[in-house]
Design an enzyme around this catalytic site. Structure first.
Site, PDB file in Angstrom:
ATOM      1  CD  GLU A   1      -0.668   2.820  -2.034  1.00 20.75           C
ATOM      2  OE1 GLU A   1       0.430   3.388  -2.281  1.00 20.75           O
ATOM      3  OE2 GLU A   1      -1.011   1.764  -2.550  1.00 20.75           O
TER       4      GLU A   1
ATOM      5  CB  CYS B   1       3.192   1.757  -4.990  1.00 17.73           C
ATOM      6  SG  CYS B   1       2.191   0.940  -3.737  1.00 17.73           S
TER       7      CYS B   1
ATOM      8  CD  GLU C   1      -6.034   1.691   0.721  1.00 16.16           C
ATOM      9  OE1 GLU C   1      -7.108   1.271   1.199  1.00 16.16           O
ATOM     10  OE2 GLU C   1      -5.886   2.029  -0.455  1.00 16.16           O
TER      11      GLU C   1
ATOM     12  CD  GLU D   1       6.290   4.261  -8.457  1.00 12.40           C
ATOM     13  OE1 GLU D   1       5.973   3.415  -7.610  1.00 12.40           O
ATOM     14  OE2 GLU D   1       5.543   5.204  -8.804  1.00 12.40           O
TER      15      GLU D   1
ATOM     16  CE  LYS E   1     -11.275   3.523 -13.374  1.00 11.14           C
ATOM     17  NZ  LYS E   1     -10.324   2.621 -14.090  1.00 11.14           N
TER      18      LYS E   1
ATOM     19  N   GLY F   1      -2.780   4.376  -7.278  1.00 14.34           N
ATOM     20  CA  GLY F   1      -2.216   4.508  -8.617  1.00 14.34           C
ATOM     21  C   GLY F   1      -1.123   5.553  -8.661  1.00 14.34           C
ATOM     22  CB  SER F   2       0.391   7.227 -11.550  1.00 19.44           C
ATOM     23  OG  SER F   2      -0.665   7.954 -12.158  1.00 19.44           O
ATOM     24  CB  VAL F   3       2.275  11.145  -8.424  1.00 18.94           C
ATOM     25  CG1 VAL F   3       2.198  12.625  -8.058  1.00 18.94           C
ATOM     26  CG2 VAL F   3       2.942  10.357  -7.301  1.00 18.94           C
ATOM     27  N   PRO F   4       0.379  11.513 -10.978  1.00 17.82           N
ATOM     28  CG  PRO F   4       1.596  11.620 -12.985  1.00 17.82           C
ATOM     29  CD  PRO F   4       1.470  10.826 -11.721  1.00 17.82           C
ATOM     30  CB  THR F   5      -3.948   9.066 -12.072  1.00 18.45           C
ATOM     31  OG1 THR F   5      -3.363   8.721 -13.328  1.00 18.45           O
ATOM     32  CG2 THR F   5      -5.434   8.749 -12.114  1.00 18.45           C
TER      33      THR F   5
ATOM     34  CG  ASN G   1       0.211  -2.914  -8.028  1.00 22.56           C
ATOM     35  OD1 ASN G   1      -0.964  -2.573  -7.891  1.00 22.56           O
ATOM     36  ND2 ASN G   1       1.194  -2.382  -7.315  1.00 22.56           N
TER      37      ASN G   1
END
Length: 463
Positions: A223, A257, A437, A360, A149, A201-205, A126
């Site tokens: 984050e 987010c 951050e 989300e 990355k 990124g996402s919570v699962p990742t 994003n």
């Protein structure tokens, strides 16, 4: 570059284990040079990088718009925040220091703030360029190297950042870019020479990255996602509150987010507020993101568009009312017919237990929920696994500070929303992650303290 909705922009090879190792070893070699430079020497290089970004603002913003789909208007703001971030950390680079502690008998101790080594940054799609600057700014200021990355959906603009750092004079390999998806990220997280991982990124990742990092005792900054509350009290400036709600939901097509997607509105102004929000939402200009008057571009890709549409369908099935938008949008320009556009959506008649209120969505979907008392609003606002952000609109400044103090969220706004000054720390509570951050706080996450104890007399031995 040309606007290419729904078409392949470029193809990049994924970095495998060999390429990741080459990137890390290159960064490791550069780290030996960079970490031995003084803070002022690093400052000058980083200021030069910021200057190049500032001078090439429009070019980089255009690249970012094509990379991501957001409006050129927003992309320029992202690039401004990016160079400001590098300027800010350039200013801190020369001021990083430990402290001296006097001990009895003329002995003393001191601390040294030292870099970690090769840090890994893993970005989201994003804010590709901005996130890379948010991570590399404090990392490089502290004397670290970074292998970054980007998301495989937005691989382009971060490569330009790497070129800019090289032009500015960083040692070759200090900021390296590798491309790819989950496998590339796994190689980075498990590499023995990586000292720290920062992920957006996402919570699962995020959970998977934390698990991989734990095996190497590597510190992480996460984050992650959010489902943030925005509380609108009846004594607020209505016009300002409506603008705040739009800013809290529809920036970058709602793919933010920290968006305040649960909009709690005091019941006595519910109808007036809702009517005005719907009216202004319907006026948002959708279309070619490279046009100056466009305020909402295309979503990132077809699967994500389908996912957002699925949330809206489920919301209707669960009893929510679509007050406006939510449908696909086909621009008049035939070149844009395959773009991933949708009209921004406002949902009414929402309940706290609906999926659209709990999960989300990461798209342009606002859920409006009425409340009656301050205590009720705070309790419902905190009834979530997330804790990234929260906002309050009221003219009562005591109430504003009282409510944000009670919110379990890392980033709170009073009478505004989604401001991103680089001077202020950004990060979440609970499942929204940890670490920060921006601001001075980020220095803590890209450096480590060494304590030195100096004895000026004889050793007091117990033997």
């Amino acid at each position: 570059f040309k606007t290419c909705p729904g078409r392949v922009l470029c193809k990049l090879p994924c970095s495998g284990e060999k390429e990741v190792d080459l990137a890390v070893q290159s960064a490791k070699a550069a780290f030996k040079i960079w970490s031995q430079m003084s803070g002022m020497e690093r400052c000058r290089v980083m200021l030069e990088a910021a200057r190049i970004i500032r001078e090439q603002r429009d070019e980089i913003a255009t690249m970012e718009t094509i990379n991501n789909g957001k409006s050129i208007f927003e992309a320029r703001v992202d690039i401004d925040i990016s160079w400001q971030c590098l300027e800010y950390y350039a200013g801190l680079a020369g001021s990083l220091a430990g402290e001296h502690i006097q001990l009895p008998g003329g002995s003393f101790g001191y601390t040294r703030r030292e870099p970690l080594g090769v840090c890994v940054g893993i970005g989201a799609w994003n804010y590709p360029f901005q996130i890379a600057c948010w991570k590399s700014g404090p990392a490089l200021a502290c004397g670290n190297a970074m292998v970054f990355k980007p998301s495989p959906f937005t691989p382009i603009s971060v490569v330009r950042l790497a070129e800019i750092f090289t032009e500015a004079g960083v040692p070759k390999g200090l900021f390296n870019v590798v491309q790819g998806g989950a496998a590339t990220g796994q190689f980075l997280c498990q590499h023995p020479d990586v000292a720290k991982i920062s992920f957006t990124g996402s919570v699962p990742t995020g959970m998977k990255i934390m698990e991989m990092a734990a095996k190497g005792i590597k510190p992480v900054t996460l984050e992650l996602g959010g489902k943030s509350p925005l509380i609108i009290f009846s004594d607020s400036d209505l016009d300002n509150a409506v603008k705040g709600a739009l800013m809290a939901n529809f920036l970058t097509q709602g793919e933010v987010c920290c968006n305040g997607t649960r909009v709690f509105v005091e019941r006595k102004i519910l109808d007036t507020f809702t009517k005005e929000v719907v009216k202004r939402t319907q006026k948002i200009k959708i279309g070619d993101p490279l046009l100056e008057d466009t305020r909402m571009g295309a979503l990132i890709n077809q699967p994500h568009l389908n996912r957002v549409q699925g949330f809206i369908k489920q919301a209707k099935e669960q009893g929510a009312e679509v007050l406006c938008g939510g449908d696909l949008y086909v621009p008049d320009d035939p070149k844009l017919k395959n773009g991933y556009y949708m009209r921004p959506c406002v949902l009414g008649n929402c309940k706290d237990d609906m999926t659209c209120v709990k999960e989300e969505i990461f798209g342009p979907v606002m859920a409006i929920l009425p409340f009656d008392t301050e205590e009720e609003a705070v309790e419902r606002a905190n009834a979530t696994k997330f804790g990234l952000a929260g906002g309050v609109f009221t003219r009562d400044i005591q109430k504003a500070h009282r409510v944000v103090a009670a919110l379990k969220a890392g980033m709170c706004f009073i009478n505004n929303y989604n401001a991103s000054p680089v001077e202020l720390p950004f990060g979440g509570y609970k499942s929204s992650g940890f670490g920060r951050e921006n601001g001075r706080a980020a220095i803590e996450y890209y450096s480590q303290l060494k304590t030195v104890c100096v004895e000026m007399g004889d050793v007091e031995s117990v033997f």
